[in-house]
Motif scaffolding. Structure first.
Motif, PDB file in Angstrom:
ATOM      1  N   ALA A 233      66.310  32.774   3.830  1.00  0.00           N
ATOM      2  CA  ALA A 233      66.734  34.067   4.359  1.00  0.00           C
ATOM      3  C   ALA A 233      67.244  33.942   5.790  1.00  0.00           C
ATOM      4  O   ALA A 233      68.231  34.588   6.171  1.00  0.00           O
ATOM      5  CB  ALA A 233      65.570  35.055   4.289  1.00  0.00           C
TER       6      ALA A 233
ATOM      7  N   ALA B  82      71.073  34.804   7.030  1.00  0.00           N
ATOM      8  CA  ALA B  82      71.362  35.713   8.134  1.00  0.00           C
ATOM      9  C   ALA B  82      72.251  35.052   9.183  1.00  0.00           C
ATOM     10  O   ALA B  82      73.185  35.672   9.707  1.00  0.00           O
ATOM     11  CB  ALA B  82      70.054  36.188   8.764  1.00  0.00           C
TER      12      ALA B  82
ATOM     13  N   VAL C 111      76.377  39.717  10.415  1.00  0.00           N
ATOM     14  CA  VAL C 111      75.295  39.479  11.377  1.00  0.00           C
ATOM     15  C   VAL C 111      75.846  38.869  12.657  1.00  0.00           C
ATOM     16  O   VAL C 111      75.433  39.227  13.772  1.00  0.00           O
ATOM     17  CB  VAL C 111      74.222  38.575  10.747  1.00  0.00           C
ATOM     18  CG1 VAL C 111      73.147  38.207  11.775  1.00  0.00           C
ATOM     19  CG2 VAL C 111      73.578  39.261   9.548  1.00  0.00           C
TER      20      VAL C 111
ATOM     21  N   LEU D 249      69.689  44.197  13.278  1.00  0.00           N
ATOM     22  CA  LEU D 249      68.604  44.196  12.294  1.00  0.00           C
ATOM     23  C   LEU D 249      69.088  44.741  10.957  1.00  0.00           C
ATOM     24  O   LEU D 249      68.726  44.216   9.892  1.00  0.00           O
ATOM     25  CB  LEU D 249      67.428  45.025  12.820  1.00  0.00           C
ATOM     26  CG  LEU D 249      66.765  44.510  14.101  1.00  0.00           C
ATOM     27  CD1 LEU D 249      65.642  45.443  14.530  1.00  0.00           C
ATOM     28  CD2 LEU D 249      66.248  43.095  13.902  1.00  0.00           C
ATOM     29  N   VAL D 250      69.908  45.786  11.002  1.00  0.00           N
ATOM     30  CA  VAL D 250      70.448  46.334   9.756  1.00  0.00           C
ATOM     31  C   VAL D 250      71.349  45.319   9.067  1.00  0.00           C
ATOM     32  O   VAL D 250      71.307  45.151   7.836  1.00  0.00           O
ATOM     33  CB  VAL D 250      71.209  47.643  10.035  1.00  0.00           C
ATOM     34  CG1 VAL D 250      71.969  48.094   8.790  1.00  0.00           C
ATOM     35  CG2 VAL D 250      70.251  48.722  10.493  1.00  0.00           C
TER      36      VAL D 250
ATOM     37  N   VAL E 278      71.180  42.050   9.319  1.00  0.00           N
ATOM     38  CA  VAL E 278      70.330  40.988   8.764  1.00  0.00           C
ATOM     39  C   VAL E 278      69.721  41.438   7.438  1.00  0.00           C
ATOM     40  O   VAL E 278      69.708  40.690   6.448  1.00  0.00           O
ATOM     41  CB  VAL E 278      69.233  40.604   9.772  1.00  0.00           C
ATOM     42  CG1 VAL E 278      68.191  39.704   9.114  1.00  0.00           C
ATOM     43  CG2 VAL E 278      69.840  39.902  10.979  1.00  0.00           C
ATOM     44  N   TRP E 279      69.202  42.669   7.413  1.00  0.00           N
ATOM     45  CA  TRP E 279      68.605  43.169   6.182  1.00  0.00           C
ATOM     46  C   TRP E 279      69.632  43.257   5.054  1.00  0.00           C
ATOM     47  O   TRP E 279      69.350  42.863   3.911  1.00  0.00           O
ATOM     48  CB  TRP E 279      67.982  44.534   6.431  1.00  0.00           C
ATOM     49  CG  TRP E 279      67.575  45.232   5.168  1.00  0.00           C
ATOM     50  CD1 TRP E 279      68.209  46.278   4.559  1.00  0.00           C
ATOM     51  CD2 TRP E 279      66.465  44.901   4.326  1.00  0.00           C
ATOM     52  NE1 TRP E 279      67.576  46.636   3.407  1.00  0.00           N
ATOM     53  CE2 TRP E 279      66.487  45.809   3.229  1.00  0.00           C
ATOM     54  CE3 TRP E 279      65.464  43.942   4.393  1.00  0.00           C
ATOM     55  CZ2 TRP E 279      65.538  45.771   2.225  1.00  0.00           C
ATOM     56  CZ3 TRP E 279      64.514  43.907   3.378  1.00  0.00           C
ATOM     57  CH2 TRP E 279      64.557  44.813   2.321  1.00  0.00           C
ATOM     58  N   GLU E 280      70.808  43.755   5.354  1.00  0.00           N
ATOM     59  CA  GLU E 280      71.837  43.871   4.322  1.00  0.00           C
ATOM     60  C   GLU E 280      72.271  42.510   3.805  1.00  0.00           C
ATOM     61  O   GLU E 280      72.506  42.341   2.595  1.00  0.00           O
ATOM     62  CB  GLU E 280      73.044  44.634   4.877  1.00  0.00           C
ATOM     63  CG  GLU E 280      72.768  46.108   5.137  1.00  0.00           C
ATOM     64  CD  GLU E 280      73.984  46.817   5.709  1.00  0.00           C
ATOM     65  OE1 GLU E 280      74.954  46.106   6.073  1.00  0.00           O
ATOM     66  OE2 GLU E 280      73.965  48.059   5.792  1.00  0.00           O
TER      67      GLU E 280
ATOM     68  N   VAL F 240      70.470  39.582   3.809  1.00  0.00           N
ATOM     69  CA  VAL F 240      69.401  38.924   3.047  1.00  0.00           C
ATOM     70  C   VAL F 240      69.122  39.675   1.752  1.00  0.00           C
ATOM     71  O   VAL F 240      69.018  39.074   0.675  1.00  0.00           O
ATOM     72  CB  VAL F 240      68.126  38.815   3.908  1.00  0.00           C
ATOM     73  CG1 VAL F 240      66.971  38.247   3.085  1.00  0.00           C
ATOM     74  CG2 VAL F 240      68.383  37.946   5.128  1.00  0.00           C
ATOM     75  N   ALA F 241      69.008  41.010   1.845  1.00  0.00           N
ATOM     76  CA  ALA F 241      68.732  41.789   0.637  1.00  0.00           C
ATOM     77  C   ALA F 241      69.880  41.693  -0.360  1.00  0.00           C
ATOM     78  O   ALA F 241      69.653  41.584  -1.575  1.00  0.00           O
ATOM     79  CB  ALA F 241      68.483  43.254   1.015  1.00  0.00           C
TER      80      ALA F 241
ATOM     81  N   TYR G  96      69.693  38.062  -2.034  1.00  0.00           N
ATOM     82  CA  TYR G  96      68.615  37.887  -3.001  1.00  0.00           C
ATOM     83  C   TYR G  96      68.716  38.876  -4.154  1.00  0.00           C
ATOM     84  O   TYR G  96      68.242  38.604  -5.258  1.00  0.00           O
ATOM     85  CB  TYR G  96      67.265  37.999  -2.303  1.00  0.00           C
ATOM     86  CG  TYR G  96      66.896  36.738  -1.532  1.00  0.00           C
ATOM     87  CD1 TYR G  96      67.316  35.497  -1.985  1.00  0.00           C
ATOM     88  CD2 TYR G  96      66.141  36.797  -0.375  1.00  0.00           C
ATOM     89  CE1 TYR G  96      66.999  34.346  -1.297  1.00  0.00           C
ATOM     90  CE2 TYR G  96      65.814  35.649   0.329  1.00  0.00           C
ATOM     91  CZ  TYR G  96      66.245  34.415  -0.136  1.00  0.00           C
ATOM     92  OH  TYR G  96      65.925  33.273   0.551  1.00  0.00           O
ATOM     93  N   SER G  97      69.333  40.036  -3.923  1.00  0.00           N
ATOM     94  CA  SER G  97      69.594  40.948  -5.036  1.00  0.00           C
ATOM     95  C   SER G  97      70.617  40.347  -5.996  1.00  0.00           C
ATOM     96  O   SER G  97      70.459  40.424  -7.226  1.00  0.00           O
ATOM     97  CB  SER G  97      70.095  42.294  -4.504  1.00  0.00           C
ATOM     98  OG  SER G  97      70.456  43.155  -5.561  1.00  0.00           O
TER      99      SER G  97
END
Length: 418
Positions: free
Chosen positions: A47, A51, A57, A72-73, A75-77, A79-80, A83-84
């Motif tokens: 992850a 990122a 990012v 942070l948003v 990074v989340w988008e 990684v998510a 993995y999605s």
């Protein structure tokens, strides 16, 4: 005048740990939890790499101190989303309206896992006997050549043709690995060196056969490929033509049960484990250690040969080249390590790595994640499994065999108290 002596108070017996406490102790000190946590740590590191390599990012990081929330948003988008896409490419695709279409990624995972399970079992069985079979590539190539030749050169009835090709591939893998076992038993040659050299011998031998008309090369072409397999030799599909899952997966499952029975329920498996634990003690106990080396490599090569046969008769039925092994011979070592050389552990590890292969392509296509990151994650899993103290230190797990700390007794003038 006599003095009365007060005897010291007896120390009360220590409380026996409860059943749940003992179960928790076994789980936290066992090898299975190390494998699971190694996968978790590798996914976390993956992850971080996702990122760092994501363009969104990197752009948001340029003004991090002005608007840190954007980074942070992003990074989340990243990684998510990665993995999605991995999940939808390896397990279930929620974007498909029908269940039959949505479950197709899981069948792809099982298809990729089929040769990994078979080859991983071969490496794991050799591990249990104290041997390191690193010759998976050569054994797969020889098995593919034998099974492929029977598959396209012979005309046999349906069913019989497939079984003959399967037996030819398994026998070729067993004999190629048996060379290393025989040399170790007779001359003491180390199986690692022998199997590595046999990999090169098999590669160049198959390459020559693929370029020679009348052997493996397809007629009427100069390309180093074989003719297509006859339909009577191909593994039948398990779930219909819309899926790639074939009969080889059931052969892999049957191999898991067979290896479990050999290692845990048979006299031969007892001898294998005895030789693997201590060859000198096994020899004193009357076990023919040299014969065990040969038998182990024969069975190990047969299992790896099943992987090569599955590649030819199940996945690549239109002909194959010298790259038919697809790196599975070396991936099998990782699968055996992750599975802790246990047949059921190898089954789970093979499915996991099959998911990595199926989901990795989906991550690359949907999110632009480099496929190399998936390879790095697989390598990190091996690294963390090879360093159990590191995993235990990160997650603060107790060491194997450690007992819960007891309170020290308080010694006073009147006696001993708790």
């Amino acid at each position: 005048m006599s003095q009365t002596v007060t005897p010291p108070a007896q120390t009360p017996p220590a409380e026996e740990p409860s059943r749940w406490h003992r179960a928790l102790q076994e789980i936290t000190t066992g090898n299975a939890i190390i494998s699971v946590l190694a996968v978790v740590m590798a996914l976390v590191v993956g992850a971080v790499m996702i990122a760092f390599t994501d363009e969104g990012v990197q752009q948001a990081a340029g003004y991090f101190f002005a608007r840190p929330g954007d980074t942070l948003v992003a990074v989340w988008e990243a990684v998510a989303g990665a993995y999605s896409a991995f999940f939808q490419g390896a397990v279930y695709n929620f974007r498909r309206p029908e269940f039959a279409a949505g479950i197709r990624p899981l069948t792809e995972t099982l298809t990729f896992a089929t040769p990994l399970i078979a080859a991983g079992l071969g490496v794991a069985l050799a591990f249990r006997v104290g041997m390191f079979n690193i010759g998976g590539r050569g054994q797969m190539l020889m098995a593919a050549a034998a099974a492929g030749y029977v598959g396209f050169a012979f005309e046999l009835p349906f069913g019989i043709h497939m079984l003959v090709a399967l037996l030819a591939g398994v026998a070729a893998g067993a004999l190629w690995a048996g060379i290393a076992g025989l040399l170790k038993a007779r001359t003491g040659a180390h199986e690692v060196i022998v199997t590595i050299m046999l990999n090169y011998v098999a590669l160049y031998l198959i390459t020559w056969m693929l370029r020679t008309p009348g052997l493996l090369q397809a007629p009427g072409t100069n390309n180093p490929t074989t003719p297509a397999m006859r339909e009577t030799a191909v593994f039948p599909e398990l779930l219909g033509p819309q899926y790639n899952l074939h009969l080889g997966f059931l052969f892999a499952i049957a191999s898991v049960v067979l290896v479990w029975w050999i290692l845990d329920r048979s006299a031969l498996g007892f001898r294998f484990r005895a030789v693997g634990e201590n060859p000198s003690a096994a020899r004193v106990a009357g076990i023919n250690v040299k014969a065990m080396y040969v038998y182990a490599m024969l069975i190990s090569g047969a299992l790896v040969g099943l992987a090569g046969t599955s590649q030819v008769l199940g996945t690549v039925t239109t002909g194959f080249s010298s790259g038919i092994d697809a790196g599975i011979g070396f991936d099998a070592i990782t699968v055996a390590l992750l599975g802790r050389s246990s047949p059921w552990g190898v089954l789970a590890a093979g499915i996991l790595f099959g998911a990595f292969k199926a989901g990795g392509f989906s991550m690359q296509a949907a999110e632009g994640v480099p496929i190399d990151i998936v390879l790095v994650v697989q390598s990190l899993i091996v690294l963390f499994i090879a360093a159990p103290p590191l995993v235990r230190a990160v997650f603060r797990l107790p060491a194997p065999g450690s007992a819960p700390r007891r309170q020290r007794p308080i010694v006073s003038k009147k006696g001993v108290a708790r």
